[in-house]
Motif scaffolding. Structure first.
Motif, short mmCIF file in Angstrom:
data_model
loop_
_atom_site.label_atom_id
_atom_site.label_comp_id
_atom_site.label_asym_id
_atom_site.label_seq_id
_atom_site.Cartn_x
_atom_site.Cartn_y
_atom_site.Cartn_z
N MET A 106 0.84 -1.21 0.00
CA MET A 106 0.00 0.00 0.00
C MET A 106 0.87 1.26 0.00
SD MET A 106 -2.97 1.08 2.71
CE MET A 106 -3.94 2.56 2.47
N ALA A 107 0.51 2.21 -0.85
CA ALA A 107 1.31 3.43 -1.00
C ALA A 107 0.91 4.43 0.08
CB ALA A 107 1.12 4.01 -2.39
N ARG B 165 1.43 6.24 -6.34
CA ARG B 165 1.38 4.93 -5.70
C ARG B 165 2.26 3.92 -6.41
NH1 ARG B 165 -2.49 1.74 -8.37
NH2 ARG B 165 -3.64 2.87 -9.99
N LEU B 166 2.39 4.04 -7.73
CA LEU B 166 3.25 3.12 -8.48
C LEU B 166 4.73 3.44 -8.25
CD1 LEU B 166 1.23 2.91 -11.82
CD2 LEU B 166 1.29 1.26 -9.94
N GLU C 7 5.88 4.89 -5.61
CA GLU C 7 6.17 4.54 -4.21
C GLU C 7 6.42 3.05 -4.05
OE1 GLU C 7 4.27 4.96 0.28
OE2 GLU C 7 3.51 6.21 -1.36
N ARG C 8 5.69 2.23 -4.77
CA ARG C 8 5.91 0.79 -4.68
C ARG C 8 7.31 0.42 -5.16
NH1 ARG C 8 0.15 -1.23 -7.31
NH2 ARG C 8 -1.18 -0.57 -5.56
N GLY D 6 9.73 3.35 -2.59
CA GLY D 6 9.49 3.44 -1.16
C GLY D 6 8.96 4.81 -0.78
#
Length: 208
Positions: A1-2, A83-84, A86-87, A90
Motif C-alpha cells: 500500500m502506498a 502509488r506506483l 512509491e511501490r 518506497g
C-alpha cells in the motif's frame, strides 16, 4: 500500500478544502503562494501576509488550490502515478521527490519572471516531479539509438521534450484565455523528477 502517497493526498485535500470552504482561500493564496517578486526581495509583505516565510512558500503553495477542480485534478494525477512510484522506490523517496519537486517548480517559475507579482499556488509542480519519475520508469516507448546516442537517452529526450512543448502550449493558450497556468513550474518539477528517478532506484532493481 502506498502510504506516503495517500498521506500527501489526504493532507492536501484537508487543508485546501478547509481554506476554500472557510472563505480564506484568497488570503491563503496571497500568504502561502510563491510570489517571485517576494522571493527576489523586491517587495515586503505586510505582517498579516508574512506569516509564511518566503523560503517556505514552495511547500505552503502545494496546500493551496484555486478551487476544488484544481485540487481534484492534481490529487487524481498524484494518486495514479505516486502509488506506483512509491511501490518501486518506497515512501521516503516519494516524499523527497515531491518536496524537491515543489522547490524545483518554484525556482523555474521564479526564473521565468523574478519580478512577477502573481502568486503561484497548487501542487502541480510537485506532482509533476512524481510524474517525471513515473515516466522514466513506466514509459512504454522504446526509442532506437541515433548514431552514438543510446536509445535510452533518445527516449528520455522524447519524454522531456514532449512535456516541455505540451506545457508551453498549455501556458500560452491558458494565458490568452485569461486563466494563466504555471507552465514553467510544471516543466521544472517534471525535469527534477526525471533526474532523481534512477539515482533513487535501489541497485538491485536497476537494469544491467
Amino acid at each position: 500500500m502506498a502510504v506516503m502517497t495517500w498521506v500527501i493526498v489526504a493532507v492536501t485535500c484537508a487543508v485546501s478544502l478547509a481554506l476554500t470552504f472557510s472563505g480564506n482561500e484568497n488570503l491563503a493564496i496571497a500568504a502561502g503562494g510563491v510570489i517571485p517578486a517576494r522571493v527576489s526581495g523586491l517587495i515586503v509583505m505586510p505582517p498579516y501576509l508574512a506569516v509564511v516565510p518566503a523560503w517556505l512558500t514552495p511547500l505552503s503553495a502545494t496546500l493551496v488550490h484555486a478551487g476544488p477542480v484544481h485540487l481534484g485534478f492534481n490529487m487524481l494525477m498524484l494518486a495514479q502515478t505516486g502509488r506506483l512510484v512509491e511501490r518501486l522506490l518506497g515512501p521516503a523517496c516519494v516524499a523527497l521527490i515531491y518536496l524537491l519537486g515543489a522547490y524545483a517548480a518554484a525556482a523555474a517559475q521564479w526564473a521565468l519572471d523574478p519580478a512577477s507579482m502573481s502568486p503561484m499556488v497548487g501542487a502541480s509542480g510537485a506532482v509533476s516531479a512524481v510524474l517525471g519519475s513515473y515516466a522514466m520508469f513506466f514509459s512504454r516507448r522504446k526509442a532506437r539509438a541515433i548514431g552514438p546516442i543510446p536509445g535510452r537517452v533518445v527516449d528520455i529526450a522524447w519524454i522531456a521534450g514532449g512535456w516541455i512543448v505540451l506545457n508551453i502550449v498549455v501556458a500560452l493558450v491558458s494565458t490568452a484565455a485569461g486563466f494563466p497556468i504555471a507552465g514553467a513550474a510544471h516543466i521544472g518539477g517534471f525535469l527534477l523528477g526525471m533526474i532523481l528517478a534512477f539515482p533513487l532506484l535501489p541497485r538491485r532493481r536497476r537494469p544491467s
